[in-house]
Write an enzyme that holds these catalytic residues in place. Structure first.
Site, PDB file in Angstrom:
ATOM      1  N   LYS A   1     -32.916   8.976   7.816  1.00  0.00           N
ATOM      2  CA  LYS A   1     -31.738   9.736   8.235  1.00  0.00           C
ATOM      3  C   LYS A   1     -31.241  10.591   7.077  1.00  0.00           C
ATOM      4  O   LYS A   1     -31.022  10.083   5.976  1.00  0.00           O
ATOM      5  CB  LYS A   1     -30.646   8.738   8.613  1.00  0.00           C
ATOM      6  CG  LYS A   1     -29.957   9.007   9.920  1.00  0.00           C
ATOM      7  CD  LYS A   1     -29.034   7.843  10.198  1.00  0.00           C
ATOM      8  CE  LYS A   1     -28.104   8.149  11.321  1.00  0.00           C
ATOM      9  NZ  LYS A   1     -27.107   7.092  11.466  1.00  0.00           N
TER      10      LYS A   1
HETATM   11  C1  E4P Z   1     -24.950   7.079  14.393  1.00  0.00           C
HETATM   12  O1  E4P Z   1     -26.014   7.306  13.917  1.00  0.00           O
HETATM   13  C2  E4P Z   1     -23.679   7.165  13.661  1.00  0.00           C
HETATM   14  O2  E4P Z   1     -23.811   6.579  12.413  1.00  0.00           O
HETATM   15  C3  E4P Z   1     -22.575   6.496  14.439  1.00  0.00           C
HETATM   16  O3  E4P Z   1     -22.779   6.694  15.820  1.00  0.00           O
HETATM   17  C4  E4P Z   1     -21.195   6.881  13.997  1.00  0.00           C
HETATM   18  O4  E4P Z   1     -20.260   6.317  14.869  1.00  0.00           O
HETATM   19  P1  E4P Z   1     -18.696   6.240  14.528  1.00  0.00           P
HETATM   20  O5  E4P Z   1     -18.134   7.604  14.596  1.00  0.00           O
HETATM   21  O6  E4P Z   1     -18.144   5.337  15.596  1.00  0.00           O
HETATM   22  O7  E4P Z   1     -18.611   5.628  13.159  1.00  0.00           O
END
Ligand code: E4P
Length: 220
Positions: A83
Site C-alpha cells: 500500500k
Molecule cells: C482502508 O484501506 C483504510 O485504511 C480504511 O478503510 C480507513 O478507514 P477509516 O476512515 O475508518 O479509518
C-alpha cells in the site's frame, strides 16, 4: 463484490474467515499499531488466517525508500499487496513497483483526479475513502461512482476498493456504484447479517415445527 476486512485484529479476522465470506484484508499503520506487534510479524499471522489479498502499507514518505520498503513487504508472503499513499512520491513508487510486477494498493484517495493518477501508474487497487469525505460534509459515495465510471470509460484494470466504510448502507451503495471490493471493519460485516424479519421468521418456523414434531416426538 469482494469483501475485505479492514482490521489487523486476529480474533476479528478468525471470526470473519470462519464465515467463509472474507476475500482479503486491508491494514494501515494505525490498525497495525493498535495490535502492538511489529508489522512483519502481524502481517504474517494475518496471511495464515485469510487466503486472499492482504494490504500492508509503507511508512516511508520518499519514493526511493517506499520502493525499498515495498519490495521488502512483498517478500513476506505471495498474497501481500503493497500500500502506497497518494502523494507524488507514492505514485512514483507505485509506477516502479508495478513495473516490477509488485501489486500496489494506492491509498488515501479523495478525488477522481487522484484515482486517474493511480490507474496511470499501474496500480492494482485504488482506495477511495468514503467515510472520511462524509465526515467533512461531502458525499463520499459520489467519489466511488465517479471513479468506477472513469475507469470503465478507459478500460483501466485497477480495481476500485471502497474504503472507510462505516455502515451496511455504505457497503450496499458501493456495490450499487460498481466498486470491485468493499473493505469494512468487522462490526460492519457483522451488521450486514441483521434483519428483524429474519429473526422473527426463524422464530415462527421453529415454533410451528416444534408444535407438531416436538410434541409428536414426545408422545412416542
Ligand atoms: C482502508 O484501506 C483504510 O485504511 C480504511 O478503510 C480507513 O478507514 P477509516 O476512515 O475508518 O479509518
Amino acid at each position: 463484490m469482494k469483501f475485505f476486512l479492514d482490521t489487523a485484529n486476529l480474533d476479528e479476522l478468525k471470526k470473519g474467515a470462519s464465515w467463509g465470506i472474507v476475500d482479503g484484508v486491508t491494514t494501515n499503520p494505525s490498525l497495525i499499531a493498535k495490535e502492538g506487534r511489529p508489522l512483519e510479524e502481524q502481517v504474517r499471522m494475518i496471511c495464515d488466517i485469510v487466503d486472499g489479498d492482504i494490504s500492508a502499507e509503507v511508512v516511508s514518505t520518499e519514493a526511493k525508500s517506499m520502493i525499498e520498503e515495498g519490495r521488502k513487504l512483498s517478500k513476506i508472503h505471495k498474497n501481500i499487496v503493497v500500500k502506497c499513499p497518494l502523494t507524488r512520491d507514492g505514485i512514483m513508487a507505485t509506477s516502479a513497483l508495478s513495473k516490477d510486477g509488485i501489486r500496489v494498493n494506492v491509498t488515501l484517495c479523495f478525488s477522481p483526479g487522484q484515482a486517474l493518477l493511480a490507474a496511470k501508474a499501474g496500480a492494482y487497487i485504488i482506495s477511495p475513502f468514503v467515510g472520511r469525505l462524509d465526515d467533512i460534509g461531502f458525499t463520499g459515495m459520489d467519489l466511488i461512482r465517479s471513479i468506477t465510471q472513469i475507469y470503465k470509460n478507459y478500460g483501466y484494470k485497477t480495481q476500485v476498493l471502497a474504503a472507510s466504510l462505516r455502515s451496511p448502507t455504505h457497503v450496499i451503495d458501493s456495490a450499487l456504484a460498481g466498486a470491485h471490493i468493499g473493505t469494512m471493519p468487522f462490526k460492519v460485516l457483522d451488521m450486514l447479517f441483521n434483519h428483524p424479519l429474519t429473526d422473527k421468521g426463524l422464530d415462527q418456523f421453529l415454533k410451528d415445527w416444534g408444535k407438531v414434531f416436538h410434541e409428536a416426538g414426545a408422545a412416542r
